[in-house]
Design an enzyme around this catalytic site. Structure first.
Site, PDB file in Angstrom:
ATOM      1  N   ASP A  64      -8.147   2.409  30.387  1.00 15.05           N
ATOM      2  CA  ASP A  64      -8.313   1.409  29.314  1.00 15.05           C
ATOM      3  C   ASP A  64      -8.646   0.055  29.933  1.00 15.05           C
ATOM      4  OD1 ASP A  64      -5.834   0.882  30.447  1.00 15.05           O
ATOM      5  OD2 ASP A  64      -4.682   1.426  28.675  1.00 15.05           O
ATOM      6  N   ASN A 131       5.984   0.902  22.742  1.00 15.90           N
ATOM      7  CA  ASN A 131       5.905   1.343  21.344  1.00 15.90           C
ATOM      8  C   ASN A 131       5.317   2.752  21.223  1.00 15.90           C
ATOM      9  OD1 ASN A 131       3.233   0.950  21.930  1.00 15.90           O
ATOM     10  ND2 ASN A 131       2.848  -0.616  20.384  1.00 15.90           N
ATOM     11  N   HIS A 133       2.571   3.862  22.858  1.00 16.27           N
ATOM     12  CA  HIS A 133       1.129   4.003  23.073  1.00 16.27           C
ATOM     13  C   HIS A 133       0.836   4.723  24.385  1.00 16.27           C
ATOM     14  CE1 HIS A 133       0.964  -0.236  25.095  1.00 16.27           C
ATOM     15  NE2 HIS A 133       0.795   0.641  26.049  1.00 16.27           N
ATOM     16  N   GLU A 138      -2.644   2.703  20.162  1.00 15.18           N
ATOM     17  CA  GLU A 138      -1.446   2.125  19.565  1.00 15.18           C
ATOM     18  C   GLU A 138      -0.949   2.993  18.398  1.00 15.18           C
ATOM     19  OE1 GLU A 138       0.046  -0.174  21.087  1.00 15.18           O
ATOM     20  OE2 GLU A 138      -0.940  -2.126  21.052  1.00 15.18           O
TER      21      GLU A 138
HETATM   22  C1  GLP Z   1      -0.303  -0.976  29.107  1.00 11.70           C
HETATM   23  C2  GLP Z   1      -1.534  -0.296  29.714  1.00 11.70           C
HETATM   24  C3  GLP Z   1      -1.342   1.185  29.726  1.00 11.70           C
HETATM   25  C4  GLP Z   1      -0.050   1.388  30.472  1.00 11.70           C
HETATM   26  C5  GLP Z   1       1.099   1.037  29.536  1.00 11.70           C
HETATM   27  C6  GLP Z   1       2.445   0.935  30.215  1.00 11.70           C
HETATM   28  O1  GLP Z   1      -0.622  -1.647  27.929  1.00 11.70           O
HETATM   29  N1  GLP Z   1      -2.784  -0.673  29.118  1.00 11.70           N
HETATM   30  O2  GLP Z   1      -2.415   1.842  30.360  1.00 11.70           O
HETATM   31  O3  GLP Z   1       0.060   2.708  30.911  1.00 11.70           O
HETATM   32  O4  GLP Z   1       0.795  -0.111  28.801  1.00 11.70           O
HETATM   33  O5  GLP Z   1       2.502  -0.191  31.041  1.00 11.70           O
HETATM   34  P1  GLP Z   1       3.591  -0.446  32.142  1.00 11.70           P
HETATM   35  O6  GLP Z   1       3.434   0.642  33.147  1.00 11.70           O
HETATM   36  O7  GLP Z   1       3.280  -1.794  32.730  1.00 11.70           O
HETATM   37  O8  GLP Z   1       4.918  -0.386  31.464  1.00 11.70           O
END
Ligand code: GLP
Length: 234
Positions: A64, A131, A133, A138
């Site tokens: 992403d 949340n 995602h 989302e």
């Molecule tokens: C973010 C990223 C995702 C990631 C997730 C968890 O928004 N765009 O690709 O896997 O949320 O993030 P984190 O590993 O920093 O908790």
């Protein structure tokens, strides 16, 4: 019914165990097409993997991207470069990124999805949003949602503020659940006590759009790789 497998490792062994698992996967599939997440969860694995796994024959797709200017430290392409690619002695054959500045975002999403679908993905690695995602799919995202531009929810905007930018993104572009769920194998990485609640919900709530990560339970080869802190409510 759920096909999902769960592996739980002690917090201080999680990086070692997941990196070894990845090394074993790459031994079997050295030319794998990989979709990789960014964010804080995979950072320590990437640091270890960069110097111990040979990625020279792989093709990498970023999962992403945030709607931020090129070069912003919170951009996913920047994070992937900083955390993984720049540390490799031999870089992957190809690294495919999503361009949030493309003049026509519909076309950009189509381009990326077509590249992914042309050879499919052998392994998609995912983090878990607070949340529920995955990627930036989302809550509200359907199982067949395409690669597309998305508006970010409050907690995602807040969490993106931790990635080193002066500004928090309000939108992004993500590989769709349709392409993610078509991946031959999926690993969901989850660490930390702050993810315990959402991991429990992911594994127990009815499968549906209210919590996109629940769709992984229908995938034939998904493994949750959690540390004990994240698994503390299971
Ligand atoms: C973010 C990223 C995702 C990631 C997730 C968890 O928004 N765009 O690709 O896997 O949320 O993030 P984190 O590993 O920093 O908790």
């Amino acid at each position: 019914m759920s096909n999902i497998e769960i592996e739980i490792y002690p917090d201080d062994q999680w990086v070692d165990r997941v990196t070894s698992r990845w090394a074993a996967f790459m031994e079997k599939e050295p030319a794998a097409r990989l979709c990789l997440p960014t964010g804080s969860t995979p950072q320590a694995i990437y640091e270890r993997a960069a110097s111990t796994i040979d990625f020279a024959r792989t093709e990498v797709f970023v999962l992403d991207e945030f709607g931020l200017p090129p070069g912003d430290p919170a951009r996913c392409d920047e994070m992937l470069d900083r955390d993984l690619l720049s540390r490799m002695s031999r870089r992957p054959l190809n690294v495919h990124t999503l361009n949030p500045q493309a003049p026509d975002m519909t076309e950009e999403c189509r381009r990326f999805a077509t590249l992914v679908e042309a050879g499919g993905l052998d392994l998609t690695v995912l983090g878990l949003g607070r949340n529920g995602h995955v990627g930036l799919n989302e809550p509200g995202s359907a199982a067949n949602s395409p690669t597309r531009v998305v508006q970010l929810r409050g907690s995602t905007i807040e969490d993106a503020g931790r990635y080193g930018s002066d500004v928090s993104p309000t939108w992004g572009v993500t590989l769709g659940l349709r392409q993610i769920l078509a991946s031959r194998e999926i690993w969901l990485l989850v660490i930390g006590r702050h993810k315990a609640g959402i991991l429990q919900r992911t594994l127990t709530e009815p499968i549906g759009r209210q919590l996109p990560a629940t769709f992984l339970r229908r995938h034939p080869r998904t493994t949750v790789l959690a540390d004990e802190s994240a698994a503390s409510l299971l």
